[in-house]
Scaffold this active site. Structure first.
Site: not given
Length: 169
Positions: A23-24, A83, A86-87, A93, A95, A97, A131
């Site tokens: 993803y990153e 560190e 991840y979800v 969506g 909850g 995370g 965040y």
């Protein structure tokens, strides 16, 4: 459900680390092996801790958080460095995370940690928005510094004699 990771979770944690790295846009950098994770999380001297998020209906692992203590010379207290959080996309969506972050915040309070810090990629707008919705303060005045590979080796080669090798961790 949020729970502490166990040895049996190592394959799932490694899989989710690779999913996060993809993803990153940096999957080639996610080289941690199951053996390394086992030692880091459950060895004689654990370097980090992990929480797992499970789907309440299926019990399937849908996310994880990996953290380790840090120390602030300014406050004289320990803190927490997150560190990885991840979800999996199909569970976002729901909850998970927020539940992982709340469990980590509770760990900070329980242990007297004054700070709970982590990094987020500037381009990752959905995560930045998530965040900030929780009241997170983004510290724009700080830059992350990293030394690795050849430059790390070159600097290490310049070290003076270490007086007390027992102080190295």
């Amino acid at each position: 459900m949020i729970r502490h990771a166990t040895l049996d979770d190592i394959p799932e944690i490694r899989a989710m680390i690779r999913e996060l790295a993809a993803y990153e846009r940096a999957v080639e950098q996610a080289r941690a092996t199951e053996e390394q994770l086992r030692e880091a999380l459950f060895g004689a001297y654990p370097a980090a801790h992990a929480l797992m998020a499970e789907d309440d209906d299926t019990g399937e692992a849908v996310g994880f958080a990996l953290w380790f203590p840090r120390f602030s010379t300014w406050t004289g207290t320990r803190g927490m460095h997150l560190e990885d959080l991840y979800v999996r996309p199909q569970a976002r969506g729901s909850g998970h995370g927020k539940a992982l972050l709340a469990a980590l915040a509770a760990t900070c309070r329980r242990n007297g940690y004054d700070r709970f810090e982590w990094w987020v990629l500037a381009w990752n707008t959905p995560t930045v928005d998530f965040y900030t919705s929780l009241g997170v303060e983004l510290l724009d005045e700080w830059k992350v510094c990293r030394l690795s590979g050849e430059p790390l080796g070159e600097l290490a080669a310049r070290t003076p004699e270490v007086v007390d090798p027992a102080c190295e961790g």
